[in-house]
Scaffold this motif. Structure first.
Motif, mmCIF file in Angstrom:
data_model
loop_
_atom_site.group_PDB
_atom_site.id
_atom_site.type_symbol
_atom_site.label_atom_id
_atom_site.label_comp_id
_atom_site.label_asym_id
_atom_site.label_seq_id
_atom_site.Cartn_x
_atom_site.Cartn_y
_atom_site.Cartn_z
ATOM 1 N N THR A 62 -2.568 19.080 5.445
ATOM 2 C CA THR A 62 -2.589 19.380 3.601
ATOM 3 C C THR A 62 -1.011 19.718 3.591
ATOM 4 N N ASP A 63 -0.213 20.287 4.277
ATOM 5 C CA ASP A 63 1.236 20.812 3.867
ATOM 6 C C ASP A 63 2.151 19.380 3.652
ATOM 7 N N VAL A 64 1.039 17.997 4.952
ATOM 8 C CA VAL A 64 2.863 17.176 5.057
ATOM 9 C C VAL A 64 2.237 16.584 3.493
ATOM 10 N N ILE A 65 0.516 16.429 2.188
ATOM 11 C CA ILE A 65 0.104 15.667 2.078
ATOM 12 C C ILE A 65 1.147 16.655 0.543
ATOM 13 N N GLY A 66 0.967 17.645 0.628
ATOM 14 C CA GLY A 66 1.024 18.848 -1.187
ATOM 15 C C GLY A 66 2.863 18.862 -1.014
ATOM 16 N N SER A 67 3.801 18.261 0.526
ATOM 17 C CA SER A 67 4.979 18.355 0.636
ATOM 18 C C SER A 67 5.457 17.027 0.173
ATOM 19 N N GLY A 68 4.747 16.005 -0.560
ATOM 20 C CA GLY A 68 5.227 15.076 -0.016
ATOM 21 C C GLY A 68 4.553 13.338 -1.333
ATOM 22 N N VAL A 69 4.701 12.133 -1.643
ATOM 23 C CA VAL A 69 4.531 11.964 -2.505
ATOM 24 C C VAL A 69 3.203 10.827 -2.039
ATOM 25 N N VAL A 70 2.254 10.922 -2.120
ATOM 26 C CA VAL A 70 1.207 10.272 -2.111
ATOM 27 C C VAL A 70 1.443 8.666 -2.753
ATOM 28 N N ALA A 71 0.974 7.499 -1.584
ATOM 29 C CA ALA A 71 1.792 5.691 -1.882
ATOM 30 C C ALA A 71 0.400 5.133 -1.862
ATOM 31 N N ARG A 72 -0.800 4.748 -3.151
ATOM 32 C CA ARG A 72 -2.390 4.214 -2.814
ATOM 33 C C ARG A 72 -1.205 2.832 -2.366
ATOM 34 N N TYR A 73 -0.181 1.944 -2.902
ATOM 35 C CA TYR A 73 0.429 0.651 -3.094
ATOM 36 C C TYR A 73 1.556 0.610 -2.601
ATOM 37 N N PHE A 74 1.764 -0.647 -2.087
ATOM 38 C CA PHE A 74 3.445 -1.274 -1.684
ATOM 39 C C PHE A 74 3.315 -3.059 -2.369
ATOM 40 N N GLN A 75 4.608 -3.701 -2.316
ATOM 41 C CA GLN A 75 4.704 -4.216 -3.302
ATOM 42 C C GLN A 75 5.859 -5.192 -2.973
ATOM 43 N N PHE A 76 5.657 -6.477 -2.750
ATOM 44 C CA PHE A 76 6.754 -7.628 -1.962
ATOM 45 C C PHE A 76 7.135 -7.671 -3.447
ATOM 46 N N TRP A 77 8.386 -8.144 -3.756
ATOM 47 C CA TRP A 77 8.898 -8.679 -4.132
ATOM 48 C C TRP A 77 9.736 -9.914 -4.335
ATOM 49 N N ASP A 78 9.930 -10.576 -5.388
ATOM 50 C CA ASP A 78 11.629 -11.708 -4.687
ATOM 51 C C ASP A 78 12.374 -11.442 -5.638
ATOM 52 N N ARG A 79 13.403 -10.665 -5.522
ATOM 53 C CA ARG A 79 14.692 -10.097 -6.026
ATOM 54 C C ARG A 79 15.241 -10.895 -7.150
ATOM 55 N N ALA A 80 15.195 -12.451 -6.131
ATOM 56 C CA ALA A 80 16.068 -13.815 -6.503
ATOM 57 C C ALA A 80 15.591 -13.691 -8.145
ATOM 58 N N SER A 81 14.310 -13.749 -8.667
ATOM 59 C CA SER A 81 13.207 -14.220 -9.782
ATOM 60 C C SER A 81 12.650 -13.500 -10.453
ATOM 61 N N ARG A 83 10.043 -11.884 -9.373
ATOM 62 C CA ARG A 83 8.584 -11.694 -9.026
ATOM 63 C C ARG A 83 7.776 -11.140 -8.715
ATOM 64 N N MET A 84 6.747 -10.660 -8.602
ATOM 65 C CA MET A 84 6.142 -9.213 -7.865
ATOM 66 C C MET A 84 5.613 -10.526 -6.847
ATOM 67 N N ILE A 85 5.457 -10.713 -5.676
ATOM 68 C CA ILE A 85 5.189 -11.414 -5.046
ATOM 69 C C ILE A 85 3.494 -10.580 -4.413
ATOM 70 N N ALA A 86 3.125 -9.947 -3.934
ATOM 71 C CA ALA A 86 1.960 -9.200 -3.316
ATOM 72 C C ALA A 86 1.894 -7.976 -3.963
ATOM 73 N N GLN A 87 1.181 -7.269 -3.967
ATOM 74 C CA GLN A 87 0.509 -5.793 -4.267
ATOM 75 C C GLN A 87 -0.841 -5.588 -3.550
#
Length: 409
Positions: A62-81, A83-87
């Protein structure tokens, strides 16, 4: 001479969790830390579902969740173009865990939450600003030589000694355990800024950018005030000095190259460090055990190091408890060796292999291979079965669901 069931060296998150897991089982614990307080510099922050389950068992989640940022997603990107490749969506794990998400909570917060619990426990002694200067294992107990900040020296004894004292571990070196592996030729630069990449650029809280020139990782942490900070990780050039990489000009160049602004970035912290892939030849010798970075180190892409170290701590506390309580039905030596036989292969399979693969995917220079990697990631994200399997592995849920019989093959 004071005697304890277990002495734990290092009050980072791994050492604190190990001490807490033992103390909650009723054992007397000495926790030793060389510094005056927990190190607050930007280090690990990603807390995976498997780790959240363990923190729940220790009444910390409870302390950890309350003091952090909940991240449901993560994404892979091709920075050169661009483009978001996948979520990938952790919600697909809702039938596998109570915590189908990641929490971005800085490791010093986790350690301090645990320390607060330990300070209220009667059979726990915490020795801050105290270093271990020597120890000996006579087969019956371990005798420790401690030096406090005032150079006061004292001796204590413990049935077992656990080294959670980092990659340069004094404990590991003291028992002569080799640290096999390699060091990456480049270092990693971590830049922390309050610029809001979600509001301004549309990025989620965890992002991995592939680029044949200079890859990057971007993720959000809560910060001390809860308003949020963003960390950006870059590799250095091989010929780049630390001073050059951390200069204002280089810092702004890296940030502006990847995420252009019409003004300079505000940078509240900058750090550079060498990156290793190493695993101790054994996680145990006699009455001395290793956990966390003292037993294994890896590149941080994927956020697996701290998590696996906490898993070490929980597993080791259970093994030591079984021996101290006389619960084991086999020889004590064999029972404690089981910790090494389980944890070391799991680290090689789930952490070393995965983090090396993560880095190769981001830095790949061959255009055909890069496109194949992107296609594979996109297909994986689009297939619910493969999507779930990928997240089971990257969240370390698969590793904690793996029994000793599998790793002993």
């Amino acid at each position: 001479m004071n005697e304890f069931d277990v002495a734990v060296i290092g009050a980072g998150p791994v050492g604190v969790i190990c001490a807490l897991a033992l103390a909650r089982r009723g054992h007397s614990v000495l926790l030793v830390e060389a510094e005056q307080s927990v190190n607050r510099s930007p280090r690990a922050a990603t807390t995976h579902p498997a780790t959240l389950e363990m923190l729940a068992d220790l009444d910390l989640v409870t302390d950890v969740i309350g003091s952090g940022v909940v991240a449901r997603y993560f994404q892979f990107w091709d920075r050169a173009s661009g483009r978001m490749i996948a979520q990938f969506d952790h919600q697909i794990l809702s039938n596998d865990t109570r915590y189908p998400f990641v929490v971005q909570c800085e490791q010093h917060k986790i350690a301090n939450f645990g320390l607060t619990r330990l300070q209220a426990m009667p059979k726990v002694s915490i020795a801050m600003q105290t270093r271990l200067s020597g120890f000996s294992d006579d087969g019956e107990r371990v005798t420790l030589e401690l030096v406090s900040g005032s150079e006061t020296r004292r001796r204590v004894a413990a049935s077992y000694l656990v080294g959670c004292d980092g990659g340069r571990s004094f404990v590991r070196k003291g028992v002569g355990i080799a640290f096999d592996g390699f060091t990456h030729p480049e270092r990693f630069v971590v830049l922390t800024t309050p610029f809001d990449f979600e509001a301004e650029k549309g990025f989620c809280y965890r992002n991995y950018f592939s680029d044949p020139d200079e890859w990057a990782n971007l993720f959000k942490v809560a910060g001390d005030d809860g308003h949020g900070l963003w960390r950006v990780v870059f590799p250095t050039r091989i010929d780049e000095t630390d001073e050059q990489a951390l200069s204002d000009a280089a810092v702004q160049h890296r940030l502006q190259k990847f995420f252009p602004l019409d003004r300079p970035y505000e940078v509240v912290h900058r750090n550079i460090y060498s990156v290793h892939q190493r695993v101790a030849a054994s996680f145990r010798k006699g009455r001395v055990m290793l956990a966390g970075d003292s037993a294994h180190v890896n590149n941080p892409i994927g956020g697996l190091g701290m998590n696996f170290g906490i898993h070490d701590a929980v597993s080791l506390a259970s093994s030591i408890d079984a021996v101290l309580q006389g619960k084991t039905e086999v020889d004590t030596e064999v029972d404690l060796d089981a910790y090494d036989r389980l944890r070391r292969p799991l680290n090689v399979e789930f952490v070393q292999t995965q983090t090396i693969q993560n880095k190769k995917r981001l830095e790949e220079k061959d255009s055909a291979v890069r496109e194949k990697n992107f296609a594979d990631l996109a297909a994986m994200a689009a297939d619910p079965i493969r999507h779930r399997a990928f997240l089971m592995r990257t969240s370390l849920l698969e590793s904690v669901r793996t029994g000793p019989d599998k790793t002993s093959r």
